[in-house]
Design an enzyme around this catalytic site. Structure first.
Site, PDB file in Angstrom:
ATOM      1  N   GLU A  44      85.550   2.899  17.084  1.00  0.00           N
ATOM      2  CA  GLU A  44      86.639   2.414  18.272  1.00  0.00           C
ATOM      3  C   GLU A  44      86.791   3.633  19.153  1.00  0.00           C
ATOM      4  OE1 GLU A  44      87.683  -0.594  18.254  1.00  0.00           O
ATOM      5  OE2 GLU A  44      87.074  -1.452  16.535  1.00  0.00           O
ATOM      6  N   GLY A  88      82.442   9.742  29.394  1.00  0.00           N
ATOM      7  CA  GLY A  88      82.908   9.847  30.096  1.00  0.00           C
ATOM      8  C   GLY A  88      84.054  10.099  29.670  1.00  0.00           C
ATOM      9  N   TYR A 125      95.407  -0.375  20.343  1.00  0.00           N
ATOM     10  CA  TYR A 125      94.175  -1.072  19.951  1.00  0.00           C
ATOM     11  C   TYR A 125      93.957   0.051  18.638  1.00  0.00           C
ATOM     12  CZ  TYR A 125      90.251  -2.580  20.012  1.00  0.00           C
ATOM     13  OH  TYR A 125      88.843  -2.360  19.554  1.00  0.00           O
ATOM     14  N   CYS A 211      90.133 -24.899  23.409  1.00  0.00           N
ATOM     15  CA  CYS A 211      90.554 -24.322  24.615  1.00  0.00           C
ATOM     16  C   CYS A 211      91.464 -24.977  26.102  1.00  0.00           C
ATOM     17  CB  CYS A 211      89.063 -23.787  25.442  1.00  0.00           C
ATOM     18  SG  CYS A 211      89.523 -22.100  26.389  1.00  0.00           S
TER      19      CYS A 211
END
Length: 345
Positions: A44, A88, A125, A211
């Site tokens: 994660e 990064g 998150y 949707c």
DNA sequence: AATACGTGGGG
DNA sequence: TCCCCAAGTAT
């Protein structure tokens, strides 16, 4: 008008879940094997703002080198930074190590959102993802994929990031009490493979029926985003100096800021008109090529200067690395580009 | 709240 | 070529 149902998505996920090195294979999962919190957490952190394709090799490399959180906690800082080089967002690597040491000290990973979010590098998150995936806590997980899926599912036209509270409310409403971790991964897989930013494959979507954006033909234009600012271009000079003994002069950059904690070449500051700041008073030769690199918020053009000196004079804040010990792979990408130009000069 | 913080791949 | 964007966090 049917309401979206988490079971419909889980059913799709049970068949279509993508294999990833940090996921428990279906057969083992059925046998009751629980995910390893260390691997869930590691994945994660690496997946923050980074694609699955890019993360895969780094994850395998890291978990092979440091199989447990205690192994990682005992690692040298420079070793971890070198392994992270190229991935990064280097603050993640610094926080990864801080977090591993905190967890090792605690004896085990905390299992709840409220405890996890206190750890370095773990935000809303990641705390939700780890608590739900590794520990079955039904925490609503919202990342960029989930935002996009919710915006389309409910045809929400409020631009991001202002829409986040509204999207989170929908996320929380849809998150099931059981299998919350699988559900979160299912929505993210859906966003990565079907409900994509461009050309969403609505025709094969398990949520085709409920949707609202699909019904209204607005899926492709959602989510709306507030326009972003233009990227300025900065300039700078990088200095690559060889000792006649074969050593190279490098620096470990300060912990804070761009490329923090990473190995790199001495450089001038990066601005409109950089002032020359060579690390040694010797004869420098400007290489007839420039490094172009794009960061998140600016473009960079680096001139490359090369020189040779006798011996290995002490230079404040810098250190010499013997050629046999120098590994370009330990450099962040922009510094690797500088090396590629300097070595050909 | 807004900005800083990497990189590589896809359209 | 260039712009978008990818399983965000820290300050």
């Amino acid at each position: 008008m049917t309401h979206p149902n988490s079971d419909d998505l889980l059913q799709w996920y049970d068949i279509n879940a993508r294999e990833m090195p940090w996921r428990t294979p279906p057969a083992e999962k059925q046998a009751g094997v629980k995910p390893d919190p260390y691997r869930v957490w590691m994945s994660e952190i690496m997946l923050q703002q980074t694609t699955v394709a890019t993360v895969r090799d780094y994850f395998i490399k890291f978990t092979k080198r440091w199989p447990t959180v205690d192994d990682l906690a005992a690692a040298e800082d420079a070793d971890v930074m070198a392994y992270w080089a190229g991935l990064g967002y280097y603050a993640r690597a610094r926080n990864l190590l801080k977090c591993a040491r905190a967890v090792s000290q605690l004896g085990a990973f905390p299992q709840t959102y409220d405890e996890l979010i206190k750890l370095p590098g773990i935000g809303p998150y990641t705390a939700a993802a780890v608590s739900s995936i590794a520990f079955d806590e039904p925490s609503p997980v919202m990342d960029g994929n989930v935002e996009r899926v919710m915006a389309r599912l409910f045809d929400i036209h409020t631009p991001l990031p202002a829409a986040k509270p509204e999207l989170y409310a929908k996320t929380a409403e849809l998150t099931p009490r059981a299998r919350a971790g699988d559900y979160a991964q299912a929505v993210m897989d859906l966003g990565a493979t079907i409900c994509t930013p461009k050309n969403p494959a609505c025709g094969i979507c398990p949520w085709w029926t409920p949707c609202l954006a699909r019904q209204n033909g607005t899926a492709a234009e959602l989510p709306k985003k507030t326009p972003k600012k233009p990227k300025p271009t900065r300039h700078g000079i990088a200095y690559v100096v060889h000792s006649d003994t074969g050593a190279l002069l490098l620096e470990t950059r300060p912990e804070k800021g761009l490329l923090g904690g990473m190995l790199g070449w001495p450089t001038s500051d990066w601005c409109d008109e950089p002032s020359a700041a060579p690390p040694l008073d010797v004869k420098w030769t400007k290489v007839n090529a420039q490094t172009l690199h794009t960061f998140t918020h600016f473009n960079l053009r680096l001139d490359v200067m090369v020189a040779t000196v006798e011996g290995v004079p002490m230079v404040s804040g810098r250190h010499w690395v013997e050629k046999h010990a120098f590994q370009p792979s330990a450099l962040p990408t922009v510094m690797r580009k500088v090396w590629d130009i300097a070595r050909k000069a």
